[in-house]
Design an enzyme around this catalytic site. Structure first.
Site, PDB file in Angstrom:
ATOM      1  N   GLU A 205      19.596  -4.622   3.189  1.00 39.98           N
ATOM      2  CA  GLU A 205      18.574  -5.615   2.830  1.00 39.98           C
ATOM      3  C   GLU A 205      18.603  -6.770   3.823  1.00 39.98           C
ATOM      4  O   GLU A 205      19.661  -7.162   4.314  1.00 39.98           O
ATOM      5  CB  GLU A 205      18.814  -6.196   1.427  1.00 39.98           C
ATOM      6  CG  GLU A 205      18.914  -5.181   0.317  1.00 39.98           C
ATOM      7  CD  GLU A 205      17.574  -4.624  -0.122  1.00 39.98           C
ATOM      8  OE1 GLU A 205      16.531  -5.188   0.298  1.00 39.98           O
ATOM      9  OE2 GLU A 205      17.576  -3.655  -0.883  1.00 39.98           O
ATOM     10  N   THR A 206      17.430  -7.310   4.103  1.00 41.56           N
ATOM     11  CA  THR A 206      17.292  -8.565   4.828  1.00 41.56           C
ATOM     12  C   THR A 206      16.500  -9.523   3.956  1.00 41.56           C
ATOM     13  O   THR A 206      15.439  -9.167   3.439  1.00 41.56           O
ATOM     14  CB  THR A 206      16.577  -8.371   6.176  1.00 41.56           C
ATOM     15  OG1 THR A 206      17.361  -7.505   7.002  1.00 41.56           O
ATOM     16  CG2 THR A 206      16.388  -9.693   6.894  1.00 41.56           C
TER      17      THR A 206
END
Length: 356
Positions: A205-206
């Protein structure tokens, strides 16, 4: 709206109010004239932003574009200038020291980066205000050659072509452990740019943060291939990064997301998150259990579904013995987002209720 948030096309509350508030904020030999403020509003309206709290205008930030950061070029607005010079950051007397200036400058800088029209944002500041601008994302270059009143001024620069980021390791007691997430502060907001950045990081995830109001941020989560509605470890990483980097004086942060408003509180030496409940339901589906067992290589005691994920319950011994997952088979498990494997008890032999 994404089209020029906070944009001021006409003088907010009138040029007289703006001039009065700036005159109250600056000594007479430093304050801009009313004519200069009207000029900046008229020709550089995209860069003249007001601060609004509860419908009340409490201050403003204004700037003009120029080819070079010097007194002569700053006197006019060059629409093609690669440098954005911030002239004023003004907060009404009764609203000062409440975080409005810091929040406004961060938002201003984030919007400028999102527009992608200039290479750098520059300003001059007195020594007492340097900590404010450093917290907002500027670097101090040194004493300025620009003479503006009797006191010395320092030149500060923020790179408008890049967005700062950190990689935060959630659920970790030391670096390079736990569950890493990239956290990007500001930057462009168009979907294609977000997707490319998330793919470049190539982490699960970012998190992309957008400053909105004091202590309030927009938050979006992207995997290397798609945007998701909710992510726990990336939110924890974002909150930790903010508390460590720029919001150390706060105990509460609010994130505005596609899943609603999320809250992060600073507690002892950690962060407590307040997330919406997404209770799983029993998945009475033999084919799902079979797919899970094939992917995990162990018996599955129960399978449950939430709005986005599948929860597989296995024995504690099976969880301890799980080797490298068969990602190809896991990809074939019918789930909208992900798979969580858990067991009752603590794989470390301590007192946790469950392990996953």
């Amino acid at each position: 709206a994404k089209s020029r948030r906070g944009r001021v096309a006409a003088p907010p509350r009138g040029a007289t109010w703006i001039f009065r508030e700036r005159a109250l904020r600056y000594p007479a030999d430093e304050a801009a004239s009313k004519e200069a403020l009207e000029y900046r509003q008229r020709v550089a309206g995209d860069y003249f932003r007001k601060m609004v709290v509860g419908g009340e205008t409490v201050g403003f930030v204004c700037g003009t574009r120029c080819a070079a950061f010097d007194e002569a070029s700053m006197a006019t607005h060059d629409e093609g200038g690669a440098v954005l010079a911030i002239h004023s950051v003004v907060v009404a007397p009764g609203k000062r020291r409440q975080g409005y200036a810091l929040s406004a400058v961060r938002r201003y800088l984030a919007d400028v980066r999102a527009a992608g029209a200039v290479d750098a944002v520059k300003l001059i500041a007195k020594a007492s205000l340097l900590p404010l601008y450093v917290r907002a994302g500027f670097a101090v270059d040194g004493l300025s050659a620009i003479v503006h009143g009797a006191d010395p001024w320092f030149e500060c620069t923020a790179d408008a072509a890049v967005a700062p980021y950190v990689v935060a390791d959630a659920f970790a007691e030391s670096a390079f452990g736990g569950n890493p997430a990239a956290v990007v502060f500001g930057g462009r907001s168009d979907d294609e740019w977000l997707k490319k950045v998330a793919a470049e990081f190539n982490l699960s995830e970012t998190a992309f943060l957008e400053p909105r109001r004091p202590g309030v941020y927009g938050l979006r989560w992207l995997t290397p291939s798609a945007e998701v509605d909710l992510c726990g470890h990336a939110t924890l990483g974002a909150a930790h990064a903010l508390f460590e980097e720029t919001e150390s004086a706060r105990d509460l942060l609010i994130f505005e997301t596609r899943s609603g408003e999320l809250r992060a509180r600073k507690v002892d030496d950690g962060v407590e998150l307040d997330f919406p409940r997404d209770a799983p339901t029993n998945a009475d589906d033999p084919s799902l259990v079979a797919a899970l067992e094939a992917a995990l290589g162990c018996p599955v005691e129960a399978a449950h579904r939430s709005s986005f994920d599948v929860l597989a319950v296995v024995s504690l011994d099976a969880l301890k013995g799980l080797g490298d997952p068969d990602l190809a088979k896991i990809a074939g498990v019918p789930t909208d987002r992900g798979l969580c494997v858990c067991a009752a008890g603590d794989v470390r032999g301590e007192d946790a209720d469950f392990s996953s």
